[in-house]
Design an enzyme around this catalytic site. Sequence first.
Site, PDB file in Angstrom:
ATOM      1  N   ARG A 293     104.293  46.926  36.607  1.00 56.14           N
ATOM      2  CA  ARG A 293     105.463  47.532  37.264  1.00 56.14           C
ATOM      3  C   ARG A 293     106.138  46.462  38.113  1.00 56.14           C
ATOM      4  NH1 ARG A 293     106.657  53.417  39.733  1.00 56.14           N
ATOM      5  NH2 ARG A 293     108.822  53.021  40.290  1.00 56.14           N
TER       6      ARG A 293
ATOM      7  N   HIS B  70     121.518  47.631  35.634  1.00 58.47           N
ATOM      8  CA  HIS B  70     121.017  48.126  34.341  1.00 58.47           C
ATOM      9  C   HIS B  70     121.520  47.226  33.206  1.00 58.47           C
ATOM     10  CE1 HIS B  70     119.496  51.474  36.482  1.00 58.47           C
ATOM     11  NE2 HIS B  70     120.646  52.085  36.668  1.00 58.47           N
TER      12      HIS B  70
ATOM     13  N   GLU C 231      94.403  48.317  33.398  1.00 60.66           N
ATOM     14  CA  GLU C 231      94.511  47.406  34.539  1.00 60.66           C
ATOM     15  C   GLU C 231      95.945  47.488  35.052  1.00 60.66           C
ATOM     16  OE1 GLU C 231      92.109  45.718  36.008  1.00 60.66           O
ATOM     17  OE2 GLU C 231      90.673  46.535  34.567  1.00 60.66           O
TER      18      GLU C 231
ATOM     19  N   ARG D 170     119.901  61.498  39.143  1.00 62.04           N
ATOM     20  CA  ARG D 170     120.730  60.420  39.717  1.00 62.04           C
ATOM     21  C   ARG D 170     122.222  60.779  39.583  1.00 62.04           C
ATOM     22  NH1 ARG D 170     117.924  54.592  38.679  1.00 62.04           N
ATOM     23  NH2 ARG D 170     115.888  55.191  39.488  1.00 62.04           N
TER      24      ARG D 170
ATOM     25  N   GLY E  75     118.607  48.611  40.376  1.00 62.19           N
ATOM     26  CA  GLY E  75     119.566  48.982  41.413  1.00 62.19           C
ATOM     27  C   GLY E  75     119.534  47.980  42.570  1.00 62.19           C
TER      28      GLY E  75
ATOM     29  N   ASN F  90     114.984  60.989  36.317  1.00 56.25           N
ATOM     30  CA  ASN F  90     116.201  60.164  36.447  1.00 56.25           C
ATOM     31  C   ASN F  90     117.498  60.954  36.193  1.00 56.25           C
ATOM     32  OD1 ASN F  90     114.563  57.187  35.123  1.00 56.25           O
ATOM     33  ND2 ASN F  90     114.958  57.725  37.253  1.00 56.25           N
ATOM     34  N   TRP F  91     117.388  62.146  35.582  1.00 60.94           N
ATOM     35  CA  TRP F  91     118.593  62.977  35.392  1.00 60.94           C
ATOM     36  C   TRP F  91     119.209  63.362  36.732  1.00 60.94           C
ATOM     37  CZ3 TRP F  91     120.672  62.837  30.841  1.00 60.94           C
ATOM     38  CH2 TRP F  91     119.868  62.771  29.697  1.00 60.94           C
TER      39      TRP F  91
ATOM     40  N   ASP G 238     111.424  48.378  36.766  1.00 62.84           N
ATOM     41  CA  ASP G 238     112.013  48.922  37.999  1.00 62.84           C
ATOM     42  C   ASP G 238     112.713  47.829  38.806  1.00 62.84           C
ATOM     43  OD1 ASP G 238     112.677  50.869  39.791  1.00 62.84           O
ATOM     44  OD2 ASP G 238     110.702  51.001  40.730  1.00 62.84           O
ATOM     45  N   GLY G 239     113.742  48.234  39.548  1.00 64.12           N
ATOM     46  CA  GLY G 239     114.413  47.311  40.478  1.00 64.12           C
ATOM     47  C   GLY G 239     115.819  46.911  40.064  1.00 64.12           C
TER      48      GLY G 239
HETATM   49  C1  IPE Z   1     110.601  54.955  37.012  1.00 59.77           C
HETATM   50  O1  IPE Z   1     111.429  54.277  37.896  1.00 59.77           O
HETATM   51  C2  IPE Z   1     111.337  55.316  35.778  1.00 59.77           C
HETATM   52  C3  IPE Z   1     111.794  54.202  34.952  1.00 59.77           C
HETATM   53  C4  IPE Z   1     111.495  52.945  35.116  1.00 59.77           C
HETATM   54  C5  IPE Z   1     112.623  54.556  33.849  1.00 59.77           C
HETATM   55  P1  IPE Z   1     112.110  55.030  39.117  1.00 59.77           P
HETATM   56  O2  IPE Z   1     112.853  54.017  39.888  1.00 59.77           O
HETATM   57  O3  IPE Z   1     112.876  56.201  38.635  1.00 59.77           O
HETATM   58  O4  IPE Z   1     110.839  55.546  39.940  1.00 59.77           O
HETATM   59  P2  IPE Z   1     110.705  56.155  41.397  1.00 59.77           P
HETATM   60  O5  IPE Z   1     111.486  57.424  41.410  1.00 59.77           O
HETATM   61  O6  IPE Z   1     111.240  55.159  42.367  1.00 59.77           O
HETATM   62  O7  IPE Z   1     109.242  56.373  41.600  1.00 59.77           O
HETATM   63  C1  IPE Z   2     114.887  50.987  36.937  1.00 57.41           C
HETATM   64  O1  IPE Z   2     115.632  50.455  37.996  1.00 57.41           O
HETATM   65  C2  IPE Z   2     115.740  51.525  35.826  1.00 57.41           C
HETATM   66  C3  IPE Z   2     115.711  52.990  35.699  1.00 57.41           C
HETATM   67  C4  IPE Z   2     115.003  53.815  36.400  1.00 57.41           C
HETATM   68  C5  IPE Z   2     116.571  53.563  34.661  1.00 57.41           C
HETATM   69  P1  IPE Z   2     116.161  51.390  39.169  1.00 57.41           P
HETATM   70  O2  IPE Z   2     117.507  51.894  38.799  1.00 57.41           O
HETATM   71  O3  IPE Z   2     115.162  52.431  39.514  1.00 57.41           O
HETATM   72  O4  IPE Z   2     116.288  50.338  40.350  1.00 57.41           O
HETATM   73  P2  IPE Z   2     115.963  50.592  41.885  1.00 57.41           P
HETATM   74  O5  IPE Z   2     114.559  51.109  41.979  1.00 57.41           O
HETATM   75  O6  IPE Z   2     116.965  51.577  42.395  1.00 57.41           O
HETATM   76  O7  IPE Z   2     116.132  49.244  42.513  1.00 57.41           O
HETATM   77 MG    MG Z   3     113.607  52.452  40.785  1.00 60.21          MG
END
Ligand code: IPE
Ligand code: IPE
Ligand code: MG
Length: 248
Positions: A189, A38, A208, A72, A24, A69-70, A21-22
């Site tokens: 995470r 990405h 854990e 988005r 974006g 994620n769909w 995650d992160g």
């Molecule tokens: C979880 O991340 C899904 C993936 C890492 C693929 P998200 O960024 O989509 O999760 P939420 O919606 O912030 O909880």
């Molecule tokens: C995780 O990063 C990748 C996917 C969910 C595909 P994000 O795209 O969720 O990044 P943030 O949470 O917006 O920073």
């Molecule tokens: Mg995210």
Amino acid sequence: MAQESHIDPNNLPQHIAVIMDGNGRWAKNHNKVRVFGHQNGVQAVREISEGAAELQIPYLTLFAFSKENWNRPAFEVNTLMKLFVKTMDKELSTLNKNNIRLNAIGDVTSLPKETYKALLKGMQATSHNDGMVLTLALNYSSRWEILSAIKKYGTMVKNGEIKPELIDEEFFNGLLETSDMPDPDLLIRTSGECRVSNYLLWQLSYSELYFTDVLWPDFNKSHLHEAIRTYQNRERRFGLTGEQLINS
Ligand code: IPE
Ligand code: IPE
Ligand code: MG
């Protein structure tokens, strides 16, 4: 590697699950659009897969795309789907070099055709490898997985293949996408979010949990080693008391 030497080879997690995650926010920090994050997340996937394989971790499962994620923006979703295809092609030789077998969990047959085809190609091209199993959770959500298992079970009961009273944890495990792997010992995470976001809800029962503020594109081998060292300092009690563990 100096840091690896602080890792106890006799107490390695057999299965590490990761919520990457992160991406974006990483892009935003670099004044770029989200998909740039990405694109830069791919090299972290490579590095962590290689790092886990070097340590001989048997199973690594990465959350790559959730059912949620769909929702988005279409441009981001389309770019991600294309990125999976491109990455799969590009990384095949690295997977083979590291003796990694590619696997997938999730509703993969509903992915765009090109993405699904690239995934199948990747799994086939690495099927002979007997090192680490790298599983991508793609179009995955845990509630979808559990409901799918219940549907399979319902059909079996209806067809008289199993008696309802015979269902136990082992049987239910066998109906899940993860039927051929142990439960994760460690969940990592990145990006500072402290939630499981519909990931492996059944399987994480006794894992854990490790949360780090590092954004996924910055997550590297030394971060992975740090997570494993933290894991090795935890006391896993499985319902017992600390005293019982010392005496066992
Ligand atoms: C979880 O991340 C899904 C993936 C890492 C693929 P998200 O960024 O989509 O999760 P939420 O919606 O912030 O909880
Ligand atoms: C995780 O990063 C990748 C996917 C969910 C595909 P994000 O795209 O969720 O990044 P943030 O949470 O917006 O920073
Ligand atoms: Mg995210």
